[in-house]
Design a protein around this motif. Structure first.
Motif, PDB file in Angstrom:
ATOM      1  N   GLY A  46       0.809  -1.211   0.000  1.00  0.00           N
ATOM      2  CA  GLY A  46       0.000   0.000   0.000  1.00  0.00           C
ATOM      3  C   GLY A  46       0.838   1.254   0.000  1.00  0.00           C
ATOM      4  N   GLY A  47       0.190   2.364  -0.239  1.00  0.00           N
ATOM      5  CA  GLY A  47       0.869   3.659  -0.251  1.00  0.00           C
ATOM      6  C   GLY A  47       0.964   4.237  -1.644  1.00  0.00           C
ATOM      7  N   GLU A  48       1.511   5.431  -1.702  1.00  0.00           N
ATOM      8  CA  GLU A  48       1.639   6.148  -2.978  1.00  0.00           C
ATOM      9  C   GLU A  48       2.692   5.504  -3.867  1.00  0.00           C
ATOM     10  N   ILE A  49       2.383   5.408  -5.132  1.00  0.00           N
ATOM     11  CA  ILE A  49       3.342   4.925  -6.125  1.00  0.00           C
ATOM     12  C   ILE A  49       3.944   6.172  -6.763  1.00  0.00           C
ATOM     13  N   LYS A  50       5.048   6.616  -6.218  1.00  0.00           N
ATOM     14  CA  LYS A  50       5.618   7.919  -6.566  1.00  0.00           C
ATOM     15  C   LYS A  50       6.023   8.026  -8.031  1.00  0.00           C
ATOM     16  N   ASP A  51       6.487   6.947  -8.637  1.00  0.00           N
ATOM     17  CA  ASP A  51       6.857   7.007 -10.053  1.00  0.00           C
ATOM     18  C   ASP A  51       5.646   7.284 -10.931  1.00  0.00           C
ATOM     19  N   TYR A  52       4.501   6.717 -10.600  1.00  0.00           N
ATOM     20  CA  TYR A  52       3.282   6.980 -11.367  1.00  0.00           C
ATOM     21  C   TYR A  52       2.801   8.409 -11.140  1.00  0.00           C
ATOM     22  N   THR A  53       2.880   8.881  -9.908  1.00  0.00           N
ATOM     23  CA  THR A  53       2.502  10.262  -9.614  1.00  0.00           C
ATOM     24  C   THR A  53       3.385  11.222 -10.394  1.00  0.00           C
ATOM     25  N   LYS A  54       4.669  10.960 -10.425  1.00  0.00           N
ATOM     26  CA  LYS A  54       5.614  11.788 -11.175  1.00  0.00           C
ATOM     27  C   LYS A  54       5.263  11.760 -12.664  1.00  0.00           C
ATOM     28  N   MET A  55       4.940  10.586 -13.194  1.00  0.00           N
ATOM     29  CA  MET A  55       4.589  10.461 -14.602  1.00  0.00           C
ATOM     30  C   MET A  55       3.324  11.265 -14.929  1.00  0.00           C
ATOM     31  N   LEU A  56       2.309  11.202 -14.073  1.00  0.00           N
ATOM     32  CA  LEU A  56       1.065  11.936 -14.318  1.00  0.00           C
ATOM     33  C   LEU A  56       1.267  13.442 -14.190  1.00  0.00           C
ATOM     34  N   ASN A  57       2.075  13.888 -13.238  1.00  0.00           N
ATOM     35  CA  ASN A  57       2.390  15.314 -13.119  1.00  0.00           C
ATOM     36  C   ASN A  57       3.101  15.819 -14.374  1.00  0.00           C
TER      37      ASN A  57
END
Length: 107
Positions: A46-57
């Motif tokens: 669980g938790g934030e998937i930072k690489d995906y968040t970075k990709m969407l940003n």
């Protein structure tokens, strides 16, 4: 780089303008093997998937820049009512669209 005001509001305070038309900016990003593997591991705990968040940003930033470029080509000064739309093209591709209404300032 286009110097275009982009707002999510319908009106720009103290500005009069005419509507030029619809504008948009699109991008499609693909996840890579390393991101997929990291996301799979993260989904176990669980938790934030930072690489995906970075990709969407990054995708949103690119889509807004393309929206501004499209508006500049039409002779616009600003884009009002900007919105995002996202979707999956396939299991490993994400599409982001920024769209709105191009306007030109008048006296």
């Amino acid at each position: 780089m286009a110097n275009i005001l982009v707002t999510t509001t319908e009106q720009i305070p103290n500005q009069h303008y005419e509507i030029i038309g619809e504008v948009y900016g699109l991008t499609t990003q693909s996840k890579n093997f390393i991101r997929d593997m990291g996301a799979g591991l993260k989904s176990l705990v669980g938790g934030e998937i930072k690489d995906y968040t970075k990709m969407l940003n990054e995708s949103r930033r690119i889509a807004i820049q393309r929206l501004k470029d499209n508006a500049a080509e039409m002779g616009a000064d600003a884009v009002v009512m900007m919105r995002f739309d996202t979707g999956s093209i396939s299991q490993d591709m994400q599409s982001v669209a920024a769209y709105g209404t191009a306007v030109r300032f008048v006296d």
